[in-house]
Enzyme design. Structure first.
Site, mmCIF file in Angstrom:
data_model
loop_
_atom_site.group_PDB
_atom_site.id
_atom_site.type_symbol
_atom_site.label_atom_id
_atom_site.label_comp_id
_atom_site.label_asym_id
_atom_site.label_seq_id
_atom_site.Cartn_x
_atom_site.Cartn_y
_atom_site.Cartn_z
ATOM 1 N N LEU A 135 -20.998 80.920 57.514
ATOM 2 C CA LEU A 135 -20.737 81.112 55.877
ATOM 3 C C LEU A 135 -20.096 82.466 55.889
ATOM 4 O O LEU A 135 -20.166 83.315 56.475
ATOM 5 C CB LEU A 135 -22.385 81.432 55.449
ATOM 6 C CG LEU A 135 -23.313 80.002 55.206
ATOM 7 C CD1 LEU A 135 -24.729 80.551 54.711
ATOM 8 C CD2 LEU A 135 -22.439 78.925 54.489
ATOM 9 N N ASP A 136 -19.318 82.449 54.864
ATOM 10 C CA ASP A 136 -18.646 83.801 54.495
ATOM 11 C C ASP A 136 -19.638 84.841 54.149
ATOM 12 O O ASP A 136 -20.725 84.716 53.823
ATOM 13 C CB ASP A 136 -17.651 83.617 53.428
ATOM 14 C CG ASP A 136 -16.700 82.503 53.280
ATOM 15 O OD1 ASP A 136 -16.300 82.288 54.482
ATOM 16 O OD2 ASP A 136 -16.116 82.053 52.151
ATOM 17 N N VAL A 137 -18.987 86.083 54.394
ATOM 18 C CA VAL A 137 -19.907 87.371 54.088
ATOM 19 C C VAL A 137 -20.492 87.304 52.909
ATOM 20 O O VAL A 137 -21.512 87.789 52.539
ATOM 21 C CB VAL A 137 -18.727 88.436 54.425
ATOM 22 C CG1 VAL A 137 -19.655 89.773 54.208
ATOM 23 C CG2 VAL A 137 -18.418 88.824 55.989
ATOM 24 N N THR A 139 -21.067 84.894 50.796
ATOM 25 C CA THR A 139 -22.133 83.681 50.303
ATOM 26 C C THR A 139 -23.383 83.731 51.035
ATOM 27 O O THR A 139 -23.345 83.929 52.466
ATOM 28 C CB THR A 139 -21.279 82.448 50.879
ATOM 29 O OG1 THR A 139 -19.926 82.381 50.305
ATOM 30 C CG2 THR A 139 -22.024 81.169 50.690
ATOM 31 N N HIS A 232 -12.954 79.432 52.371
ATOM 32 C CA HIS A 232 -13.160 79.679 51.210
ATOM 33 C C HIS A 232 -12.943 78.574 50.244
ATOM 34 O O HIS A 232 -12.525 78.470 48.959
ATOM 35 C CB HIS A 232 -12.214 80.753 50.627
ATOM 36 C CG HIS A 232 -12.351 82.200 51.085
ATOM 37 N ND1 HIS A 232 -11.447 83.035 50.892
ATOM 38 C CD2 HIS A 232 -13.304 82.605 52.176
ATOM 39 C CE1 HIS A 232 -11.890 84.311 51.574
ATOM 40 N NE2 HIS A 232 -12.878 83.944 52.295
#
Length: 303
Positions: A135-137, A139, A232
């Protein structure tokens, strides 16, 4: 109840160490099998065995697998949603990366697990061992890490083959029309803006499905199902249809609205992972509740 198994030694494992043989017989990591031996849970011909004992063709291994903890093990700053010998699913907070990488010196999921005493498989590149998806930072939500070697191999393949059910919730600006749909648009590096992705010709194939769950003044709560996992992807696709994730000023969201809602990041959360357990095959569902900042913003929009 603890699970006790009696295992004859196959010809292919004659001469192997106890921990190596058990790893192949049970599908556990070698580290976990060594722990079982150290805890006195492994007997060979009725006698306690050490991890380094060598096996012969006439040996009978008796291994007792203790019950998993009845409640998740607490980790400072990062809740555990699911934990057994093979996998751990964390409730990743915003501001925490999955693993270390160029330019990132902040907290990581792997670092947090290591500090809490978790043993993760050594499978995978050195900086992201055990990571089967990310997961993105910015999110938050449910993210899986493999603890055993076999679980890593099985779950990496499951994510690649898209057999894992990944559900996200996001609040977007405006009301999408239609209220349910599919965005099929290729994603690649933005041609002129560093660190930004965009829908571009020649980008990687990307498909996002969305359903509207709730309409609010000037915003909508959506459920997102991903067919692909591009960087993203949800943020880029929502921005491309002129409904950026609320709070996502990086991809065109209104900064005034973000400030009014107290948001310092995009309203995007990984709420659910559904998968067949990598060892038992049992259907498993793990859910993550909305964190406080996203819930507070949602309450303001509803109110």
């Amino acid at each position: 109840m603890p699970d006790t198994r009696f295992l004859p030694v196959p010809d292919a494992l004659v001469g192997d160490r106890v921990d190596a043989a058990l790893s192949r017989l049970l599908g556990f990591s070698r580290t976990r099998c060594a722990e079982l031996a150290a805890e006195g849970n492994v007997l060979v011909n009725g006698m306690p065995a050490s991890k380094s004992d060598r096996l012969s063709a006439t040996d009978i291994i008796e291994v007792t697998i203790p019950d998993p903890p009845s409640t998740p093990t607490p980790v400072t700053g990062m809740d555990i949603l699911y934990d057994d010998d093979d996998i751990v699913v964390v409730d990743k907070p915003v501001g925490v990366a999955a693993h270390t990488g160029p330019g990132w010196t902040g907290p990581t999921v792997l670092g947090n697990l290591e500090a809490a005493g978790y043993r993760i498989t050594t499978h995978g590149p050195p900086e992201r061992q055990g990571i089967v998806h990310r997961l993105d930072v910015g999110t938050s939500g449910a993210m899986m890490v493999a603890k055993s070697d076999r679980a890593y191999s099985v779950m990496k393949r499951a994510f690649k083959e898209r057999t894992v059910r990944k559900i996200y919730h996001t609040v977007v600006a405006g009301h999408p029309d239609p209220d349910s749909g599919t965005i099929d648009a290729p994603i690649g590096r933005h041609p002129s803006r560093d660190w930004r992705m965009a829908v571009i010709e020649g980008g990687k194939h990307a498909i996002t499905h969305y359903d509207t769950l709730e309409l609010m003044p000037g915003a909508a709560l959506l459920e997102i199902h991903l067919e692909t996992g591009r960087t993203h992807q949800i943020r880029v696709h929502m921005s491309a249809i002129k409904h950026p994730c609320v709070g996502d000023t990086f991809y065109g969201a209104d900064p005034v609205q973000a400030a009014a809602l107290g948001l310092e990041r995009q309203w995007l959360h990984a709420v659910e992972l559904g998968f067949a357990h990598p060892i038992t095959g049992i259907p498993t569902l793990v859910r993550s509740p909305y964190p406080a900042d996203l819930q507070a913003a949602l309450d303001i929009l509803r109110g």
